[in-house]
Design a protein around this motif. Structure first.
Motif, PDB file in Angstrom:
ATOM      1  N   GLY A 156       0.808  -1.217   0.000  1.00  0.00           N
ATOM      2  CA  GLY A 156       0.000   0.000   0.000  1.00  0.00           C
ATOM      3  C   GLY A 156       0.837   1.261   0.000  1.00  0.00           C
ATOM      4  O   GLY A 156       0.375   2.320  -0.427  1.00  0.00           O
ATOM      5  N   THR A 157       2.079   1.166   0.443  1.00  0.00           N
ATOM      6  CA  THR A 157       2.946   2.339   0.533  1.00  0.00           C
ATOM      7  C   THR A 157       3.212   2.961  -0.835  1.00  0.00           C
ATOM      8  O   THR A 157       3.048   4.168  -1.017  1.00  0.00           O
ATOM      9  CB  THR A 157       4.287   1.960   1.204  1.00  0.00           C
ATOM     10  OG1 THR A 157       4.011   1.339   2.451  1.00  0.00           O
ATOM     11  CG2 THR A 157       5.147   3.177   1.428  1.00  0.00           C
ATOM     12  N   LEU A 158       3.609   2.144  -1.802  1.00  0.00           N
ATOM     13  CA  LEU A 158       3.904   2.669  -3.140  1.00  0.00           C
ATOM     14  C   LEU A 158       2.628   3.146  -3.830  1.00  0.00           C
ATOM     15  O   LEU A 158       2.639   4.128  -4.567  1.00  0.00           O
ATOM     16  CB  LEU A 158       4.613   1.609  -3.987  1.00  0.00           C
ATOM     17  CG  LEU A 158       5.981   1.168  -3.478  1.00  0.00           C
ATOM     18  CD1 LEU A 158       6.521   0.023  -4.324  1.00  0.00           C
ATOM     19  CD2 LEU A 158       6.954   2.331  -3.453  1.00  0.00           C
ATOM     20  N   GLY A 159       1.534   2.449  -3.592  1.00  0.00           N
ATOM     21  CA  GLY A 159       0.258   2.847  -4.174  1.00  0.00           C
ATOM     22  C   GLY A 159      -0.223   4.188  -3.632  1.00  0.00           C
ATOM     23  O   GLY A 159      -0.742   5.022  -4.388  1.00  0.00           O
ATOM     24  N   LEU A 160      -0.058   4.399  -2.324  1.00  0.00           N
ATOM     25  CA  LEU A 160      -0.432   5.705  -1.756  1.00  0.00           C
ATOM     26  C   LEU A 160       0.430   6.814  -2.356  1.00  0.00           C
ATOM     27  O   LEU A 160      -0.069   7.913  -2.628  1.00  0.00           O
ATOM     28  CB  LEU A 160      -0.289   5.702  -0.227  1.00  0.00           C
ATOM     29  CG  LEU A 160      -1.391   5.028   0.572  1.00  0.00           C
ATOM     30  CD1 LEU A 160      -1.105   5.154   2.072  1.00  0.00           C
ATOM     31  CD2 LEU A 160      -2.766   5.577   0.251  1.00  0.00           C
ATOM     32  N   ARG A 161       1.695   6.526  -2.583  1.00  0.00           N
ATOM     33  CA  ARG A 161       2.589   7.512  -3.202  1.00  0.00           C
ATOM     34  C   ARG A 161       2.074   7.865  -4.601  1.00  0.00           C
ATOM     35  O   ARG A 161       2.054   9.023  -4.996  1.00  0.00           O
ATOM     36  CB  ARG A 161       4.019   6.971  -3.269  1.00  0.00           C
ATOM     37  CG  ARG A 161       4.993   7.804  -4.100  1.00  0.00           C
ATOM     38  CD  ARG A 161       5.210   9.210  -3.615  1.00  0.00           C
ATOM     39  NE  ARG A 161       5.724   9.210  -2.268  1.00  0.00           N
ATOM     40  CZ  ARG A 161       5.742  10.291  -1.502  1.00  0.00           C
ATOM     41  NH1 ARG A 161       5.300  11.442  -1.953  1.00  0.00           N
ATOM     42  NH2 ARG A 161       6.202  10.237  -0.285  1.00  0.00           N
ATOM     43  N   ALA A 162       1.631   6.868  -5.373  1.00  0.00           N
ATOM     44  CA  ALA A 162       1.100   7.107  -6.726  1.00  0.00           C
ATOM     45  C   ALA A 162      -0.153   7.974  -6.663  1.00  0.00           C
ATOM     46  O   ALA A 162      -0.322   8.889  -7.480  1.00  0.00           O
ATOM     47  CB  ALA A 162       0.805   5.783  -7.429  1.00  0.00           C
ATOM     48  N   ILE A 163      -1.018   7.717  -5.685  1.00  0.00           N
ATOM     49  CA  ILE A 163      -2.236   8.523  -5.533  1.00  0.00           C
ATOM     50  C   ILE A 163      -1.862   9.958  -5.176  1.00  0.00           C
ATOM     51  O   ILE A 163      -2.386  10.914  -5.753  1.00  0.00           O
ATOM     52  CB  ILE A 163      -3.174   7.905  -4.479  1.00  0.00           C
ATOM     53  CG1 ILE A 163      -3.759   6.594  -5.022  1.00  0.00           C
ATOM     54  CG2 ILE A 163      -4.276   8.881  -4.076  1.00  0.00           C
ATOM     55  CD1 ILE A 163      -4.535   5.783  -3.992  1.00  0.00           C
ATOM     56  N   LYS A 164      -0.956  10.113  -4.249  1.00  0.00           N
ATOM     57  CA  LYS A 164      -0.518  11.455  -3.837  1.00  0.00           C
ATOM     58  C   LYS A 164       0.113  12.192  -5.015  1.00  0.00           C
ATOM     59  O   LYS A 164      -0.180  13.364  -5.256  1.00  0.00           O
ATOM     60  CB  LYS A 164       0.454  11.370  -2.673  1.00  0.00           C
ATOM     61  CG  LYS A 164       0.854  12.721  -2.129  1.00  0.00           C
ATOM     62  CD  LYS A 164       1.701  12.587  -0.893  1.00  0.00           C
ATOM     63  CE  LYS A 164       2.016  13.971  -0.360  1.00  0.00           C
ATOM     64  NZ  LYS A 164       2.721  13.924   0.904  1.00  0.00           N
ATOM     65  N   ASP A 165       0.972  11.499  -5.777  1.00  0.00           N
ATOM     66  CA  ASP A 165       1.620  12.116  -6.935  1.00  0.00           C
ATOM     67  C   ASP A 165       0.613  12.518  -8.011  1.00  0.00           C
ATOM     68  O   ASP A 165       0.848  13.463  -8.758  1.00  0.00           O
ATOM     69  CB  ASP A 165       2.676  11.180  -7.536  1.00  0.00           C
ATOM     70  CG  ASP A 165       3.899  11.028  -6.641  1.00  0.00           C
ATOM     71  OD1 ASP A 165       4.064  11.804  -5.672  1.00  0.00           O
ATOM     72  OD2 ASP A 165       4.698  10.102  -6.910  1.00  0.00           O
TER      73      ASP A 165
END
Length: 186
Positions: A156-165
């Motif tokens: 979920g960490t990388l996915g949250l980063r993608a959403i934030k970006d």
């Protein structure tokens, strides 16, 4: 005055960016929720607080043991008035629904449609939350919402980063609240 020759280093060049595909707003806002088995109680409490006419769609991606064959859809249905369904085939997202990942699969979102996909290991691990969140960010861009509840590991960490970006909204349950499974967002 002469025009600079083609390829002249003094000639200004235009910067061309790839066009951003517009988000179809005919689908409701989609909230991706990621959790592991440790987040089930928090998920129950969270969904129990969602108003029946919020206009939101929720996609629940759990990081569970591949052998897990529980009756999670029935469990979640007891907690909420929203319609809960497991994604066994492609389905267009509708408001006021909860969509649940099937055991030992992955989910992706394209043009407002959920697609069941074969698990694709990332860095040798099955990370279904990251896979879904990344597709959510790509499909919904600044209209994407990601929530990670208590659990273990970094899925979920990388996915949250993608959403934030992408300009979307990211939320994570406070670890101190995870111990008592308290979560209040509405």
């Amino acid at each position: 005055m002469t025009e600079p020759a083609a390829g002249d280093p003094n000639k200004p060049t235009a910067v061309v960016e790839a066009p951003k595909m517009p988000v179809k707003l005919d689908t409701p806002p989609i909230v991706g929720i990621g959790a592991s088995a440790g987040g089930l109680e928090a998920l129950d409490r969270f969904l129990g607080q969602v108003p029946p006419d919020s206009g939101l769609a929720f996609v629940v991606v759990l990081h569970l043991d591949p052998a897990h064959k529980g009756h999670l859809a029935e469990r979640l249905q007891r907690c909420t008035t929203l319609q809960v369904e497991q994604v066994d085939e492609s389905v267009r997202v509708s408001p006021d629904h909860v969509y649940l990942i099937a055991p030992n699969t992955g989910l992706s979102l394209r043009q407002g449609v959920l697609h069941r996909v074969e698990p694709a290991p990332m860095h040798g691990q099955h990370l279904p939350i990251d896979v879904f969140f990344r597709s959510l960010a790509q499909d919904r861009q600044e209209h994407s919402i990601g929530l990670v509840l208590s659990g273990m590991g970094r899925d979920g960490t990388l996915g949250l980063r993608a959403i934030k970006d992408a300009g979307g909204l990211t939320l994570a349950q406070d670890p101190a609240e995870a111990q008592g499974n308290r979560i209040t967002l509405f």
